[in-house]
Design a protein around this motif. Structure first.
Motif, PDB file in Angstrom:
ATOM      1  N   UNK A 180       5.302  -5.292  -6.568  1.00 47.66           N
ATOM      2  CA  UNK A 180       4.252  -5.477  -5.562  1.00 47.66           C
ATOM      3  C   UNK A 180       4.173  -4.210  -4.730  1.00 47.66           C
ATOM      4  N   UNK A 181       2.972  -3.679  -4.588  1.00 46.44           N
ATOM      5  CA  UNK A 181       2.779  -2.387  -3.928  1.00 46.44           C
ATOM      6  C   UNK A 181       2.144  -2.567  -2.553  1.00 46.44           C
ATOM      7  N   UNK A 182       2.259  -1.525  -1.740  1.00 47.62           N
ATOM      8  CA  UNK A 182       1.764  -1.593  -0.367  1.00 47.62           C
ATOM      9  C   UNK A 182       0.255  -1.756  -0.282  1.00 47.62           C
ATOM     10  N   UNK A 183      -0.455  -1.369  -1.335  1.00 49.01           N
ATOM     11  CA  UNK A 183      -1.884  -1.639  -1.446  1.00 49.01           C
ATOM     12  C   UNK A 183      -2.269  -1.443  -2.912  1.00 49.01           C
ATOM     13  N   UNK A 184      -3.547  -1.542  -3.200  1.00 47.98           N
ATOM     14  CA  UNK A 184      -4.018  -1.411  -4.577  1.00 47.98           C
ATOM     15  C   UNK A 184      -3.915   0.050  -5.027  1.00 47.98           C
ATOM     16  N   UNK A 186      -5.009   1.460  -7.562  1.00 52.76           N
ATOM     17  CA  UNK A 186      -6.254   1.956  -8.155  1.00 52.76           C
ATOM     18  C   UNK A 186      -7.151   2.588  -7.090  1.00 52.76           C
ATOM     19  N   UNK A 187      -6.995   2.135  -5.845  1.00 50.12           N
ATOM     20  CA  UNK A 187      -7.796   2.664  -4.741  1.00 50.12           C
ATOM     21  C   UNK A 187      -7.039   3.716  -3.940  1.00 50.12           C
ATOM     22  N   UNK A 188      -5.726   3.520  -3.787  1.00 50.58           N
ATOM     23  CA  UNK A 188      -4.888   4.455  -3.029  1.00 50.58           C
ATOM     24  C   UNK A 188      -3.707   4.849  -3.909  1.00 50.58           C
ATOM     25  N   UNK A 189      -3.778   5.988  -4.594  1.00 54.54           N
ATOM     26  CA  UNK A 189      -2.712   6.373  -5.529  1.00 54.54           C
ATOM     27  C   UNK A 189      -1.336   6.525  -4.890  1.00 54.54           C
ATOM     28  N   UNK A 190      -1.272   6.717  -3.572  1.00 50.34           N
ATOM     29  CA  UNK A 190       0.021   6.884  -2.902  1.00 50.34           C
ATOM     30  C   UNK A 190       0.700   5.558  -2.583  1.00 50.34           C
ATOM     31  N   UNK A 191       0.111   4.427  -3.005  1.00 50.61           N
ATOM     32  CA  UNK A 191       0.724   3.119  -2.762  1.00 50.61           C
ATOM     33  C   UNK A 191       2.149   3.101  -3.307  1.00 50.61           C
ATOM     34  N   UNK A 192       3.046   2.456  -2.559  1.00 46.79           N
ATOM     35  CA  UNK A 192       4.460   2.469  -2.917  1.00 46.79           C
ATOM     36  C   UNK A 192       4.988   1.062  -3.201  1.00 46.79           C
ATOM     37  N   UNK A 193       6.042   1.031  -4.005  1.00 44.68           N
ATOM     38  CA  UNK A 193       6.674  -0.228  -4.388  1.00 44.68           C
ATOM     39  C   UNK A 193       7.455  -0.816  -3.220  1.00 44.68           C
ATOM     40  N   UNK A 194       7.298  -2.117  -2.998  1.00 44.62           N
ATOM     41  CA  UNK A 194       8.122  -2.834  -2.023  1.00 44.62           C
ATOM     42  C   UNK A 194       9.330  -3.422  -2.751  1.00 44.62           C
ATOM     43  N   UNK A 587      -5.897   3.481   7.094  1.00 46.94           N
ATOM     44  CA  UNK A 587      -4.927   2.541   7.671  1.00 46.94           C
ATOM     45  C   UNK A 587      -3.605   2.592   6.901  1.00 46.94           C
ATOM     46  N   UNK A 588      -3.664   2.701   5.579  1.00 47.90           N
ATOM     47  CA  UNK A 588      -2.445   2.823   4.768  1.00 47.90           C
ATOM     48  C   UNK A 588      -1.634   4.042   5.203  1.00 47.90           C
ATOM     49  N   UNK A 589      -2.332   5.148   5.448  1.00 48.14           N
ATOM     50  CA  UNK A 589      -1.653   6.366   5.894  1.00 48.14           C
ATOM     51  C   UNK A 589      -1.140   6.223   7.319  1.00 48.14           C
ATOM     52  N   UNK A 593       2.712   4.082   4.879  1.00 49.37           N
ATOM     53  CA  UNK A 593       3.064   3.278   3.709  1.00 49.37           C
ATOM     54  C   UNK A 593       2.982   4.070   2.408  1.00 49.37           C
ATOM     55  N   UNK A 594       2.408   5.264   2.457  1.00 51.73           N
ATOM     56  CA  UNK A 594       2.246   6.050   1.247  1.00 51.73           C
ATOM     57  C   UNK A 594       3.486   6.856   0.915  1.00 51.73           C
ATOM     58  N   UNK A 595       3.473   7.475  -0.236  1.00 51.02           N
ATOM     59  CA  UNK A 595       4.581   8.311  -0.678  1.00 51.02           C
ATOM     60  C   UNK A 595       4.085   9.313  -1.694  1.00 51.02           C
ATOM     61  N   UNK A 596       5.000  10.157  -2.149  1.00 50.97           N
ATOM     62  CA  UNK A 596       4.633  11.190  -3.113  1.00 50.97           C
ATOM     63  C   UNK A 596       4.532  10.646  -4.529  1.00 50.97           C
TER      64      UNK A 596
END
Length: 603
Positions: A180-184, A186-194, A587-589, A593-596
């Motif tokens: 499960x990721x912090x967001x989608x 496909x829309x935000x490539x920097x989404x990170x795994x929880x 908002x994600x940024x 919540x993002x990462x490399x």
């Protein structure tokens, strides 16, 4: 030996090679000493292909025949996977939903599970066989034993229901993302795994469009305390754990139709502050709640109603001990919101100390339109007026007069068959602990807003509106009642707005116009050009700056907030649909919540 239920989605079994890879994974798990029940979806796009075939035959296919057709997709997968396991020397047997004993309502295309007869599965498990079960399907409890399907996300629901019925150690959901990721992504490539998420948070995210788990599956896991793990079919990464609180004792009979509400709660330590006629432009909410957060004031409910002209209203509740500080901030900021020198008397602050919050809670409210309506009707029948409404996937809260609090608690407990002796008041620490203030961000682009102007401000209006919508099987998401009161023909009125799925918008407008002829509202309008952006986190309470940071991120992007609604673990804003992805990224940024590392999703 641990009993584990595993579920593999359509992409995980989308080809012979992928089925063989899944079989190898299962074989390794068995060799590690596990006893396995496997639930699978149809291969790849099989279901879409079957739907297309049906539509080529008929413009309006019979729902019974659609269930008969669509249930074949999973049967192909279970047979092939069982063969693949047997080729590896692992005994396995494939079973349809009917053969397993997944008993459902006699409702085609959207049946809910009543119970699962586990005798046959247990016999095969005792013989050392892997049991491969067709997800998404069951058999009706009618004498005709009709094949039924569970609707979207049905294989997730099948898997968790089987795990609960078998009292498995855990249920593993294998998908095409690492968890499960912090967001989608496909829309935000920097989404990170929880690494972990609570069931309540997952319910909110799933209902807001996060497709990795279906809300019904999470509901069952929460109700029965079943540990869930979401994993990738393509790697051995640890995935995401979905954790539940210790559940109340609950029968396995009537699994998805049993008691929808398991708690009634009250909070008497509340006061309301409302700012009326504030300018309708980006940054107003950010300015207000930014000042409030600097005073370390924790806000509970926040509601911003639909705009009227160039202004709208913002109301929020706080505990009484911080009321003086919060009201001082509101009074101080109000003059700066009066941008028109000729309208100095427009912005107004109203304070109400004599309020209380009453709430019903329970994961069973998902997909049951009549639950909120029943709450509103119970209060209306007792002539208790509702001042504010806040909704989430696990709770519906109403602000009422404090003097009515005890009576409301008693009546709602009776209406929903809740033992008052087992209920406790809402505690501010309910979601405190090691949970982050924001776990994830979700963008829902499939919502529409319905606005009803000049609804008579009297007990029973909300009950009539939402009972009618429930009768039309329309599920309502956010509900907002304006704080501003208009006198129409010597009667006080307020505006009510709510959001529904876009597919229900036209029917909802027609239903409200039908009701309008009975109760005499004003204009009814629908707007599908909206998006709903939400932040979700069980640790929001105790972190006053969450709302301010959310609103400030939108203000920096010059994104206007059209509506605001909150619960204890969620803040949602309705914005223009064209700004949805821009807002999501911002908002994600803003919440870090993002990462490399970027998540890759197999084709």
């Amino acid at each position: 030996m641990a009993l584990v239920v595993q579920k593999y989605g359509g992409t995980s079994v989308g080809s012979v090679e992928r089925i063989q890879a899944v079989a190898n994974r299962i074989d390794r798990a068995v060799k590690q000493g596990n006893s396995l029940v496997i639930v699978v979806s149809a291969m790849g796009k099989t279901t879409d292909t079957l739907v297309k075939l049906a539509n080529e035959i008929s413009s309006s296919p019979c729902s019974r025949e659609m269930d008969m057709l669509l249930s074949t997709g999973e049967q192909v997968t279970i047979a092939l996977l069982s063969m693949a396991l047997q080729e590896l020397g692992q005994p396995a047997i494939s079973l349809t939903g009917a053969q397993v004993g997944i008993v459902t309502e006699a409702e085609h295309s959207r049946a809910r599970i009543l119970q699962i007869c586990t005798d046959r599965i247990e016999r095969h498990l005792n013989k050392g066989e892997v049991v491969v079960v067709a997800g998404f399907q069951g058999v009706s409890n009618s004498e005709d034993l009709e094949i039924t399907t569970l609707g979207r996300g049905g294989s997730d629901t099948s898997a968790v229901a089987l795990a609960a019925s078998l009292k498995a150690e855990r249920c593993e959901i294998y998908t095409d993302v690492p968890g499960i990721l912090t967001t989608d992504p496909r829309l935000v490539p920097s989404a990170q795994l929880m690494s972990e998420i609570t069931a309540d948070e997952m319910l909110e995210l799933a209902s807001l469009g996060a497709k990795v788990l279906h809300p019904r599956a999470v509901e069952i896991a929460r109700n029965y305390g079943m540990p869930l793990v979401v994993l990738s079919s393509w790697s051995d990464r640890p995935g995401t754990r979905v954790v539940s609180r210790l559940p109340q004792p609950r029968s396995l009979q009537g699994m998805e139709i049993a008691k929808a509400v398991d708690g009634v709660e009250v909070d008497r330590d509340q006061a309301k502050i409302a700012l009326l006629r504030v300018p309708d432009f980006p940054g107003v909410a950010a300015s207000l709640f930014g000042e409030i957060s600097t005073q370390n004031i924790d806000v509970d409910l926040i509601i911003q109603s639909i705009h009227e002209g160039n202004t709208n209203d913002i109301a929020f509740t706080v505990v009484n001990r911080v009321l003086q500080a919060a009201s001082a901030v509101a009074e101080a900021i109000a003059p700066s919101l009066r941008t028109d020198s000729e309208a100095r008397d427009q912005a107004e602050v109203i304070i109400d100390r004599a309020i209380a919050k009453v709430a019903i809670s329970g994961a069973g409210m998902i997909g049951r339109p009549g639950i909120a309506a029943k709450m509103f009707k119970t209060l209306a029948d007792a002539n208790i007026n509702i001042q504010m409404i806040s909704t989430s996937e696990v709770k519906v809260s109403c602000v009422i007069e404090e003097s009515e609090c005890d009576r409301a608690l008693h009546l709602l407990s009776q209406a929903f068959d809740i033992d008052l002796n087992s209920q406790k008041e809402i505690k501010a620490s309910q979601y405190q602990g090691n949970h982050p203030p924001v776990r994830g961000v979700a963008l829902d682009v499939n919502q529409a807003r319905i606005a009803i102007r000049h609804v008579p401000d009297a007990p029973g209006m909300a009950a009539q509106i939402f009972t009618l919508l429930a009768q039309k099987n329309i599920s309502v998401d956010s509900i907002i009642q304006s704080q501003r009161c208009h006198i129409i023909d010597a009667l006080p009125t307020r505006d009510i707005a709510f959001t529904v799925a876009q597919s229900d918008a036209e029917l909802a407008c027609q239903a409200i116009e039908e009701l309008d002829r009975q109760i005499g509202c004003g204009r009814v309008s629908g707007d599908t050009a909206i998006s709903k952006l939400s932040v979700v986190g069980a640790g929001m309470i105790g972190h006053p700056g969450v709302a301010a940071k959310f609103f400030a991120a939108l203000a920096r992007e010059k994104i206007n907030i059209q509506m605001i609604t909150t619960s204890e673990i969620k803040i949602s804003c309705v914005i223009d649909e064209t700004q949805g992805i821009q807002a999501l990224e911002a908002v994600h940024e803003a919440f870090g919540l993002g990462g490399k590392e970027q998540v890759t999703i197999p084709a």
